[in-house]
Write an enzyme that holds these catalytic residues in place. Structure first.
Site, PDB file in Angstrom:
ATOM      1  CG  ASN A  33       8.359  -1.604   0.551  1.00 57.29           C
ATOM      2  OD1 ASN A  33       7.737  -1.725   1.609  1.00 57.29           O
ATOM      3  ND2 ASN A  33       8.986  -0.482   0.219  1.00 57.29           N
TER       4      ASN A  33
ATOM      5  CD  GLU B  81      10.061  -6.998   6.334  1.00 54.03           C
ATOM      6  OE1 GLU B  81       9.722  -8.117   6.778  1.00 54.03           O
ATOM      7  OE2 GLU B  81      10.196  -6.009   7.056  1.00 54.03           O
TER       8      GLU B  81
ATOM      9  N   PRO C  85       0.788  -1.221   0.000  1.00 55.91           N
ATOM     10  CG  PRO C  85      -0.131  -1.115   2.121  1.00 55.91           C
ATOM     11  CD  PRO C  85       0.516  -2.060   1.159  1.00 55.91           C
ATOM     12  CG  ASN C  86      -0.210   4.243   1.329  1.00 58.11           C
ATOM     13  OD1 ASN C  86      -1.241   4.702   0.825  1.00 58.11           O
ATOM     14  ND2 ASN C  86      -0.199   3.713   2.532  1.00 58.11           N
TER      15      ASN C  86
ATOM     16  NE  ARG D 275       3.724   6.793   1.572  1.00 58.02           N
ATOM     17  CZ  ARG D 275       4.068   5.622   2.059  1.00 58.02           C
ATOM     18  NH1 ARG D 275       4.686   4.739   1.301  1.00 58.02           N
ATOM     19  NH2 ARG D 275       3.772   5.302   3.285  1.00 58.02           N
TER      20      ARG D 275
ATOM     21  CB  ALA E 160       1.399   0.450   6.612  1.00 61.07           C
TER      22      ALA E 160
ATOM     23  CE1 TYR F  23       8.806   5.379   3.070  1.00 61.65           C
ATOM     24  CE2 TYR F  23       7.168   7.126   2.954  1.00 61.65           C
ATOM     25  CZ  TYR F  23       7.679   6.003   3.565  1.00 61.65           C
ATOM     26  OH  TYR F  23       7.062   5.481   4.680  1.00 61.65           O
TER      27      TYR F  23
ATOM     28  NE  ARG G 162       9.665   6.582   8.741  1.00 57.77           N
ATOM     29  CZ  ARG G 162       8.742   6.343   7.803  1.00 57.77           C
ATOM     30  NH1 ARG G 162       8.931   5.340   6.931  1.00 57.77           N
ATOM     31  NH2 ARG G 162       7.659   7.074   7.732  1.00 57.77           N
TER      32      ARG G 162
ATOM     33  CG  HIS H 152      10.917  -1.843   5.119  1.00 56.59           C
ATOM     34  ND1 HIS H 152       9.565  -1.826   4.908  1.00 56.59           N
ATOM     35  CD2 HIS H 152      11.188  -2.972   5.800  1.00 56.59           C
ATOM     36  CE1 HIS H 152       9.037  -2.893   5.479  1.00 56.59           C
ATOM     37  NE2 HIS H 152       9.997  -3.617   6.015  1.00 56.59           N
TER      38      HIS H 152
END
Ligand code: DQA
Length: 146
Positions: free
Chosen positions: A74, A98, A9-10, A17, A77, A22, A107, A100
């Site tokens: 990725n 995975e 998502p996103n 964004r 969330a 990012y 964060r 990111h």
């Protein structure tokens, strides 16, 4: 060899964004670089993105059933929330890395925990968009025996 790059998502909004977190590259830019890298190794990579958890789960099973050799994922969330995605990854043989873009450990606290990392080959976090290439390279080089 065939690989799959999955984005959750996103991530379709990359470039627009939160660029301070990012960066300015779009998902298309990232995917083009992955395709280039795969071609250098005579491999193929398919790239997919969805904002829906169930769709991502379906694609993981499709990848398994169609003999994909590795998934670069990725999960956005969903990393921090999804037992369902963890169960899907745990239930397939295809190895998943995975990825990111940001360093999730630098964060908010809620980003420090990944439901998925324990069932993945490994986690790449904080290398920016290069993390996707690092993951693909790992698969490609492992295949070459390097
Ligand atoms: C992300 C980190 C996640 O915490 C966040 O929800 C994202 C992007 C990253 O690539 O840095 O959507 O996965």
């Amino acid at each position: 060899m065939r690989y799959l790059c999955l984005n959750g998502p996103n991530l379709n909004r990359l470039g627009k964004r939160e660029p301070t977190i990012y960066g300015s590259e779009t998902l298309l830019d990232i995917e083009a670089k992955l395709k280039n890298l795969a071609a250098q190794y005579n491999a193929e990579i398919e790239c997919k993105q969805s904002n829906y958890e169930g769709q991502l789960i379906d694609w993981i099973y499709e990848a398994e059933d169609s003999g994909v050799n590795g998934i670069i994922f990725n999960p956005g969330a969903y990393t921090h929330t999804s037992v369902a995605l963890r169960d899907a990854i745990a239930g397939v043989e295809v190895p998943v890395v995975e990825v990111h873009i940001s360093n999730v450990h630098k964060r908010e606290e809620f980003r420090h925990h990944s439901y998925l990392a324990p069932v993945c080959v490994g986690q790449i976090t904080g290398l920016g968009t290069f993390g996707y290439q690092a993951a693909l390279r790992m698969f490609l080089e492992a295949e070459r025996g390097e």
